[in-house]
Design a protein around this motif. Structure first.
Motif, PDB file in Angstrom:
ATOM      1  N   THR A  40     -30.862 123.745  89.670  1.00 35.19           N
ATOM      2  CA  THR A  40     -31.096 123.451  91.057  1.00 35.19           C
ATOM      3  C   THR A  40     -30.345 122.329  91.783  1.00 35.19           C
ATOM      4  O   THR A  40     -30.282 121.301  91.143  1.00 35.19           O
ATOM      5  N   VAL A  41     -29.878 122.605  92.772  1.00 38.13           N
ATOM      6  CA  VAL A  41     -29.369 121.522  93.724  1.00 38.13           C
ATOM      7  C   VAL A  41     -30.434 121.176  94.810  1.00 38.13           C
ATOM      8  O   VAL A  41     -30.902 120.081  94.595  1.00 38.13           O
TER       9      VAL A  41
ATOM     10  N   ASP B 228     -33.930 122.731  96.701  1.00 40.92           N
ATOM     11  CA  ASP B 228     -34.886 123.903  97.173  1.00 40.92           C
ATOM     12  C   ASP B 228     -35.796 123.448  98.228  1.00 40.92           C
ATOM     13  O   ASP B 228     -36.499 122.414  98.337  1.00 40.92           O
TER      14      ASP B 228
ATOM     15  N   MET C  17     -29.068 113.270  99.953  1.00 38.39           N
ATOM     16  CA  MET C  17     -28.372 113.036 101.600  1.00 38.39           C
ATOM     17  C   MET C  17     -28.674 114.585 101.963  1.00 38.39           C
ATOM     18  O   MET C  17     -27.918 115.397 101.235  1.00 38.39           O
TER      19      MET C  17
ATOM     20  N   LYS D 180     -23.381 117.695  92.315  1.00 44.46           N
ATOM     21  CA  LYS D 180     -22.574 116.968  91.433  1.00 44.46           C
ATOM     22  C   LYS D 180     -22.019 118.203  90.654  1.00 44.46           C
ATOM     23  O   LYS D 180     -22.954 118.801  90.186  1.00 44.46           O
TER      24      LYS D 180
ATOM     25  N   THR E 230     -39.236 120.842 103.890  1.00 51.13           N
ATOM     26  CA  THR E 230     -39.401 119.624 102.778  1.00 51.13           C
ATOM     27  C   THR E 230     -38.088 120.217 101.784  1.00 51.13           C
ATOM     28  O   THR E 230     -37.977 121.221 101.443  1.00 51.13           O
ATOM     29  N   PHE E 231     -37.346 119.027 101.596  1.00 46.89           N
ATOM     30  CA  PHE E 231     -36.306 119.203 100.439  1.00 46.89           C
ATOM     31  C   PHE E 231     -36.691 118.706  99.082  1.00 46.89           C
ATOM     32  O   PHE E 231     -36.898 117.614  98.963  1.00 46.89           O
ATOM     33  N   GLU E 232     -36.396 119.631  98.045  1.00 49.92           N
ATOM     34  CA  GLU E 232     -36.725 119.002  96.819  1.00 49.92           C
ATOM     35  C   GLU E 232     -35.344 119.106  96.091  1.00 49.92           C
ATOM     36  O   GLU E 232     -34.652 120.254  96.228  1.00 49.92           O
ATOM     37  N   PHE E 233     -34.996 118.041  95.297  1.00 45.85           N
ATOM     38  CA  PHE E 233     -33.878 117.811  95.010  1.00 45.85           C
ATOM     39  C   PHE E 233     -33.859 118.178  93.253  1.00 45.85           C
ATOM     40  O   PHE E 233     -34.884 117.566  92.641  1.00 45.85           O
ATOM     41  N   GLY E 234     -32.802 118.957  92.877  1.00 44.76           N
ATOM     42  CA  GLY E 234     -32.803 119.502  91.449  1.00 44.76           C
ATOM     43  C   GLY E 234     -31.774 118.619  90.480  1.00 44.76           C
ATOM     44  O   GLY E 234     -31.366 117.743  91.012  1.00 44.76           O
ATOM     45  N   PRO E 235     -31.661 118.886  89.482  1.00 47.01           N
ATOM     46  CA  PRO E 235     -30.790 118.053  88.593  1.00 47.01           C
ATOM     47  C   PRO E 235     -29.410 117.981  89.179  1.00 47.01           C
ATOM     48  O   PRO E 235     -28.570 117.392  88.704  1.00 47.01           O
ATOM     49  N   ALA E 236     -28.854 119.070  89.519  1.00 42.27           N
ATOM     50  CA  ALA E 236     -27.625 119.121  90.051  1.00 42.27           C
ATOM     51  C   ALA E 236     -27.200 118.511  91.363  1.00 42.27           C
ATOM     52  O   ALA E 236     -26.200 118.526  91.718  1.00 42.27           O
ATOM     53  N   ALA E 237     -28.289 118.169  91.961  1.00 39.94           N
ATOM     54  CA  ALA E 237     -27.951 117.388  93.205  1.00 39.94           C
ATOM     55  C   ALA E 237     -26.991 116.138  93.083  1.00 39.94           C
ATOM     56  O   ALA E 237     -27.237 115.415  92.072  1.00 39.94           O
ATOM     57  N   GLY E 238     -25.964 115.884  93.806  1.00 39.65           N
ATOM     58  CA  GLY E 238     -25.067 114.931  93.698  1.00 39.65           C
ATOM     59  C   GLY E 238     -25.653 113.646  94.361  1.00 39.65           C
ATOM     60  O   GLY E 238     -25.159 112.507  93.971  1.00 39.65           O
ATOM     61  N   SER E 239     -26.282 113.781  95.445  1.00 43.18           N
ATOM     62  CA  SER E 239     -26.990 112.602  96.091  1.00 43.18           C
ATOM     63  C   SER E 239     -28.240 113.126  96.981  1.00 43.18           C
ATOM     64  O   SER E 239     -28.448 114.351  96.891  1.00 43.18           O
TER      65      SER E 239
END
Lengths: 109, 140
Positions: A60-61, A63, B100, A81, B89-98
């Protein structure tokens, strides 16, 4: 209400391993809030995208839980990333049960 | 169906009150509720979160908002005086780079836009900015 709902996404074509890349998404959708009245004076029923997700190679990026406060043609920009080449998968979940999807490839050197 | 003029006017006022009066009273309560549901009552610090919103938005139907909170697990956006204050609402996962994001939201009128971030360690950060709106969104 079967408008032409077209998702559009933009990611860089290539990147270096470990890079943080910017992802931009847009979907044409009326995002009917359920608060407006039609010309007959009756409320137009709510129909919005209520959830948006983006994954990269299954991870997940973001959700996003979406409420009627998001504009027509919802636009989201965020960063991911990338460690290896792969595929971004995007899903938009409509109130009427439809799921609109799109994908984008990125080559990582 | 005999309705006096007085009853008719009274009904009209009641309907008008239901549409215009109550939502404002209700929105204050639901804003608190929406915040409480996200933070479960914890206090929110102010540093470490940046909310970028225009000071004056010409069109309330599409107001560009950018929020960044390095180290956040989730970010919630709220509009204090919208018919329903939740925006997204934004939930960030492991692939999020930042942590923002930028998006476009609707604002019913001049009001405060609130961003609350839930950090990875469970603490909360909050940023607020007032936005003046020339033409309201939300069917107004």
């Amino acid at each position: 209400m079967a408008e032409n709902i077209v998702p559009r996404v933009r990611v860089p074509r290539d990147a270096k391993a470990g890079d943080v890349v910017s992802v931009r998404t847009l979907i044409s959708h009326p995002m009917e809030s359920g608060l407006r009245r039609g010309s007959d004076g009756n409320l137009i029923p709510r129909q919005i995208i209520n959830r948006f997700t983006c994954t990269f190679n299954g991870a997940t990026v973001v959700d996003v839980t979406v409420h009627p406060g998001v504009s027509t043609n919802p636009y989201f920009q965020f960063e991911a990333k990338v460690d290896a080449s792969g595929t971004f998968a995007f899903s938009w979940y409509d109130d009427n049960g439809s799921v609109y999807t799109d994908t984008a490839e990125i080559a990582v050197a | 169906m005999t309705q006096t003029r007085r009853q008719f006017v009274g009904n009209g006022l009641a309907v008008a009150a239901a549409f215009f009066g109550l939502p404002h009273i209700a929105s204050a309560a639901t804003l608190e509720e929406a915040i409480a549901a996200f933070t479960s009552g914890s206090d929110a610090g102010a540093d470490g979160i940046t909310l970028i919103a225009p000071e004056i938005a010409e069109n309330g139907n599409t107001v560009p908002i950018e929020v960044s909170a390095p180290g956040a697990a989730a970010i919630m956006l709220l509009a204090a005086r919208n018919p329903s204050p939740d925006v997204c609402t934004f939930e960030f996962g492991p692939a999020a780079g930042s942590q923002m994001v930028s998006t476009r939201i609707r604002l019913a009128g001049e009001q405060e836009v609130i961003a609350i971030a839930r950090m990875a360690d469970g603490s909360f950060k909050q940023a607020r900015q007032n936005v003046r709106v020339t033409i309201g969104g939300c069917g107004g």
